[in-house]
Motif scaffolding. Structure first.
Motif, PDB file in Angstrom:
ATOM      1  N   VAL A  39      10.727   4.016   3.933  1.00 51.11           N
ATOM      2  CA  VAL A  39       9.424   4.253   3.302  1.00 51.11           C
ATOM      3  C   VAL A  39       8.533   5.103   4.210  1.00 51.11           C
ATOM      4  CG1 VAL A  39       7.319   3.186   2.410  1.00 51.11           C
ATOM      5  CG2 VAL A  39       9.539   2.199   1.868  1.00 51.11           C
ATOM      6  N   ASP A  40       8.455   4.762   5.477  1.00 51.12           N
ATOM      7  CA  ASP A  40       7.610   5.539   6.387  1.00 51.12           C
ATOM      8  C   ASP A  40       8.093   6.983   6.498  1.00 51.12           C
ATOM      9  OD1 ASP A  40       5.894   3.416   6.916  1.00 51.12           O
ATOM     10  OD2 ASP A  40       7.042   2.763   8.670  1.00 51.12           O
ATOM     11  N   GLU A  41       9.394   7.170   6.530  1.00 54.91           N
ATOM     12  CA  GLU A  41       9.951   8.515   6.632  1.00 54.91           C
ATOM     13  C   GLU A  41       9.691   9.318   5.349  1.00 54.91           C
ATOM     14  OE1 GLU A  41      11.626   5.733   7.312  1.00 54.91           O
ATOM     15  OE2 GLU A  41      12.348   5.901   9.371  1.00 54.91           O
ATOM     16  N   ILE A  42       9.783   8.663   4.212  1.00 52.78           N
ATOM     17  CA  ILE A  42       9.508   9.328   2.929  1.00 52.78           C
ATOM     18  C   ILE A  42       8.067   9.808   2.892  1.00 52.78           C
ATOM     19  CG2 ILE A  42       9.206   8.926   0.451  1.00 52.78           C
ATOM     20  CD1 ILE A  42      11.698   7.067   0.634  1.00 52.78           C
ATOM     21  N   ILE A  43       7.141   8.928   3.256  1.00 55.77           N
ATOM     22  CA  ILE A  43       5.725   9.290   3.238  1.00 55.77           C
ATOM     23  C   ILE A  43       5.472  10.429   4.222  1.00 55.77           C
ATOM     24  CG2 ILE A  43       3.374   8.470   3.635  1.00 55.77           C
ATOM     25  CD1 ILE A  43       4.822   7.280   1.123  1.00 55.77           C
ATOM     26  N   SER A  44       6.072  10.353   5.378  1.00 51.57           N
ATOM     27  CA  SER A  44       5.923  11.415   6.377  1.00 51.57           C
ATOM     28  C   SER A  44       6.449  12.748   5.834  1.00 51.57           C
ATOM     29  CB  SER A  44       6.673  11.027   7.646  1.00 51.57           C
ATOM     30  OG  SER A  44       6.563  12.032   8.603  1.00 51.57           O
ATOM     31  N   TYR A  45       7.571  12.706   5.132  1.00 53.04           N
ATOM     32  CA  TYR A  45       8.140  13.924   4.555  1.00 53.04           C
ATOM     33  C   TYR A  45       7.195  14.520   3.512  1.00 53.04           C
ATOM     34  CZ  TYR A  45      11.446  17.026   2.202  1.00 53.04           C
ATOM     35  OH  TYR A  45      12.062  18.121   1.662  1.00 53.04           O
ATOM     36  N   ILE A  46       6.599  13.680   2.713  1.00 48.67           N
ATOM     37  CA  ILE A  46       5.649  14.152   1.701  1.00 48.67           C
ATOM     38  C   ILE A  46       4.493  14.888   2.374  1.00 48.67           C
ATOM     39  CG2 ILE A  46       3.939  13.414  -0.024  1.00 48.67           C
ATOM     40  CD1 ILE A  46       5.957  11.129  -0.729  1.00 48.67           C
ATOM     41  N   PHE A  47       3.927  14.299   3.411  1.00 54.23           N
ATOM     42  CA  PHE A  47       2.793  14.921   4.084  1.00 54.23           C
ATOM     43  C   PHE A  47       3.194  16.154   4.874  1.00 54.23           C
ATOM     44  CE2 PHE A  47       1.025  10.664   3.329  1.00 54.23           C
ATOM     45  CZ  PHE A  47      -0.047  11.067   2.539  1.00 54.23           C
ATOM     46  N   ILE A  66      -5.063  17.794   0.900  1.00 53.52           N
ATOM     47  CA  ILE A  66      -3.982  16.836   0.683  1.00 53.52           C
ATOM     48  C   ILE A  66      -4.164  16.142  -0.659  1.00 53.52           C
ATOM     49  CG2 ILE A  66      -2.974  14.664   1.511  1.00 53.52           C
ATOM     50  CD1 ILE A  66      -3.661  15.668   4.369  1.00 53.52           C
ATOM     51  N   LEU A  67      -5.375  15.715  -0.943  1.00 55.46           N
ATOM     52  CA  LEU A  67      -5.632  15.003  -2.192  1.00 55.46           C
ATOM     53  C   LEU A  67      -5.481  15.900  -3.417  1.00 55.46           C
ATOM     54  CD1 LEU A  67      -8.642  12.796  -1.069  1.00 55.46           C
ATOM     55  CD2 LEU A  67      -6.253  12.106  -1.412  1.00 55.46           C
ATOM     56  N   GLU A  68      -5.716  17.205  -3.253  1.00 57.94           N
ATOM     57  CA  GLU A  68      -5.539  18.144  -4.367  1.00 57.94           C
ATOM     58  C   GLU A  68      -4.082  18.218  -4.810  1.00 57.94           C
ATOM     59  OE1 GLU A  68      -7.000  21.901  -2.985  1.00 57.94           O
ATOM     60  OE2 GLU A  68      -9.090  21.351  -3.277  1.00 57.94           O
ATOM     61  N   ILE A  69      -3.175  18.112  -3.864  1.00 60.11           N
ATOM     62  CA  ILE A  69      -1.753  18.272  -4.168  1.00 60.11           C
ATOM     63  C   ILE A  69      -1.100  16.966  -4.589  1.00 60.11           C
ATOM     64  CG2 ILE A  69       0.484  18.806  -3.120  1.00 60.11           C
ATOM     65  CD1 ILE A  69      -0.812  20.996  -1.592  1.00 60.11           C
ATOM     66  N   LEU A  70      -1.525  15.866  -3.974  1.00 61.83           N
ATOM     67  CA  LEU A  70      -0.865  14.587  -4.246  1.00 61.83           C
ATOM     68  C   LEU A  70      -0.992  14.201  -5.715  1.00 61.83           C
ATOM     69  CD1 LEU A  70      -1.732  12.372  -1.170  1.00 61.83           C
ATOM     70  CD2 LEU A  70       0.477  13.296  -1.810  1.00 61.83           C
ATOM     71  N   SER A  71       0.147  13.976  -6.313  1.00 62.37           N
ATOM     72  CA  SER A  71       0.234  13.490  -7.684  1.00 62.37           C
ATOM     73  C   SER A  71       1.492  12.636  -7.757  1.00 62.37           C
ATOM     74  CB  SER A  71       0.322  14.663  -8.671  1.00 62.37           C
ATOM     75  OG  SER A  71       1.560  15.324  -8.530  1.00 62.37           O
ATOM     76  N   PRO A  72       1.619  11.824  -8.786  1.00 61.76           N
ATOM     77  CA  PRO A  72       2.849  11.027  -8.899  1.00 61.76           C
ATOM     78  C   PRO A  72       4.110  11.885  -8.909  1.00 61.76           C
ATOM     79  CG  PRO A  72       1.188  10.156 -10.352  1.00 61.76           C
ATOM     80  CD  PRO A  72       0.644  11.456  -9.808  1.00 61.76           C
ATOM     81  N   SER A  73       4.091  12.971  -9.663  1.00 58.38           N
ATOM     82  CA  SER A  73       5.301  13.800  -9.737  1.00 58.38           C
ATOM     83  C   SER A  73       5.590  14.484  -8.407  1.00 58.38           C
ATOM     84  CB  SER A  73       5.196  14.824 -10.864  1.00 58.38           C
ATOM     85  OG  SER A  73       4.091  15.669 -10.676  1.00 58.38           O
TER      86      SER A  73
END
Length: 104
Positions: A39-47, A66-73
């Motif tokens: 989970v931590d690695e996934i979140i790190s990869y997203i960021f 960061i908030l502009e890009i973050l979406s569920p998809s």
């Protein structure tokens, strides 16, 4: 980071927002999160993907970027790419990295 992690996980787990997400991808990501796998690695990869996108555009990423890009998809797609990377024993690492960059 803890708050951003929670926010990102809430986007992934938001059932109402999953209507436009590939069910296969979503199931793989949810299974990994439910088992608390990487989970931590996934979140790190997203960021890191977001950061790369802005650095590539020669913009210093800030919170609102960061908030502009973050979406569920976006979160599910990046998580899925990371899990594929792990699943393929890093064989297709360059392809996963490329996908993360062009889809960002």
């Amino acid at each position: 980071m803890h708050t951003l992690k929670d926010y990102c996980l809430s986007l992934i787990l938001n059932k109402d927002a999953t209507k436009h997400i590939d069910p296969k991808k979503y199931q793989m990501v949810i299974s990994a999160i439910a088992m608390n796998d990487h989970v931590d690695e996934i979140i790190s990869y997203i960021f890191r993907s977001i950061e790369y996108q802005y650095i590539n555009a020669k913009v210093v990423p800030q919170d609102h970027h960061i908030l502009e890009i973050l979406s569920p998809s976006y979160c599910v797609d990046r998580a899925y790419e990371y899990l594929l990377f792990l699943q393929n024993d890093h064989e297709y690492a360059h392809e996963c990295e490329h996908l993360a960059r062009i889809k960002a």
